[in-house]
Design a protein around this motif. Structure first.
Motif, PDB file in Angstrom:
ATOM      1  N   LEU A 186      -6.342   5.000  -6.470  1.00 27.96           N
ATOM      2  CA  LEU A 186      -7.501   5.767  -6.038  1.00 27.96           C
ATOM      3  C   LEU A 186      -7.070   7.228  -5.892  1.00 27.96           C
ATOM      4  O   LEU A 186      -6.329   7.558  -4.954  1.00 27.96           O
ATOM      5  N   TYR A 207       0.860  -1.170   0.000  1.00 20.22           N
ATOM      6  CA  TYR A 207       0.000   0.000   0.000  1.00 20.22           C
ATOM      7  C   TYR A 207       0.900   1.224   0.000  1.00 20.22           C
ATOM      8  O   TYR A 207       1.829   1.316   0.795  1.00 20.22           O
ATOM      9  N   THR A 217     -15.583   6.685  -1.646  1.00 22.42           N
ATOM     10  CA  THR A 217     -15.444   7.632  -2.740  1.00 22.42           C
ATOM     11  C   THR A 217     -16.815   8.067  -3.224  1.00 22.42           C
ATOM     12  O   THR A 217     -17.818   7.396  -2.964  1.00 22.42           O
ATOM     13  N   VAL A 259      -4.218  -0.927  -8.085  1.00 19.64           N
ATOM     14  CA  VAL A 259      -5.443  -0.149  -7.956  1.00 19.64           C
ATOM     15  C   VAL A 259      -5.050   1.235  -7.472  1.00 19.64           C
ATOM     16  O   VAL A 259      -4.468   1.378  -6.399  1.00 19.64           O
ATOM     17  N   VAL A 292     -13.460   1.332  -0.943  1.00 19.45           N
ATOM     18  CA  VAL A 292     -12.217   0.610  -1.180  1.00 19.45           C
ATOM     19  C   VAL A 292     -11.649   0.270   0.192  1.00 19.45           C
ATOM     20  O   VAL A 292     -11.433   1.157   1.015  1.00 19.45           O
ATOM     21  N   GLU A 294     -17.231   5.514  -6.839  1.00 19.83           N
ATOM     22  CA  GLU A 294     -16.881   4.109  -6.922  1.00 19.83           C
ATOM     23  C   GLU A 294     -17.306   3.288  -5.717  1.00 19.83           C
ATOM     24  O   GLU A 294     -17.171   2.084  -5.729  1.00 19.83           O
TER      25      GLU A 294
END
Length: 170
Positions: free
Chosen positions: A103, A82, A131, A101, A137, A134
């Motif tokens: 964001l 991350y 979000t 991914v 997450v 979307e």
């Protein structure tokens, strides 16, 4: 080792980089110990008529079991990272097939933390970013998740200022 510089945009810098919590390695470590015990016991009980071929078979089966139960989860843990930059939150996973991914921070409306009792004891948790378009997450098993939440919040809203005392007194 953070994000490669080729993944960063102009004027973008990495603020934080971490991988999933090491608690993911407890099961594989126990499996390795158990596999070693099984291989040792298995090679010892092979009748003398089947030695050394039977012992080699037990060793090969033990190596396959160790690879599946220990090496595979270790590689998955090692490959999951991350990263937080001044512009986005990035989750990268995958050993053979790499999945990234991204964001963008400007899309994040809320950042929260979920921690079970075990997570609180181990000092990790799930970072949940909501979000506008979307949905949700979730970054699971983030070590020091409250510090990561603080870093994301600071990137979203800037340095948090201390609130003035009630009544205007300073």
């Amino acid at each position: 080792m953070g994000l490669p510089s080729r993944m960063l945009g102009a004027d973008e810098h990495e603020v934080l980089h971490t991988r999933t919590h090491a608690k993911a390695l407890v099961g594989p470590a126990l499996a390795l110990i158990g596999t070693g015990a099984l291989v040792g016991a298995g090679t010892a009980v092979i009748p003398s008529d089947y030695r050394p071929f039977g012992q080699v078979v037990v060793l090969v089966l033990g190596a396959a079991l160790a690879g599946w139960a220990c090496v595979r989860p270790f590689l998955r843990w090692r490959a999951t990272t991350y990263s937080l930059t001044n512009r986005r939150l990035v989750m990268r996973t995958g050993v053979l097939t790499r999945v990234s991914v991204d964001l963008p921070l400007w899309r994040v409306t809320d950042v929260s933390v979920e921690r079970s009792l075990g997570d609180r004891v181990l000092g990790c948790g799930t970072l949940v970013a909501r979000t506008a378009g979307e949905g949700v997450v979730a970054l699971r098993d983030v070590p020091e998740v409250q510090q990561v939440q603080r870093a994301v919040t600071e990137q979203l809203f800037g340095e948090l200022q201390a609130a003035p005392a009630p009544g205007g007194a300073r």
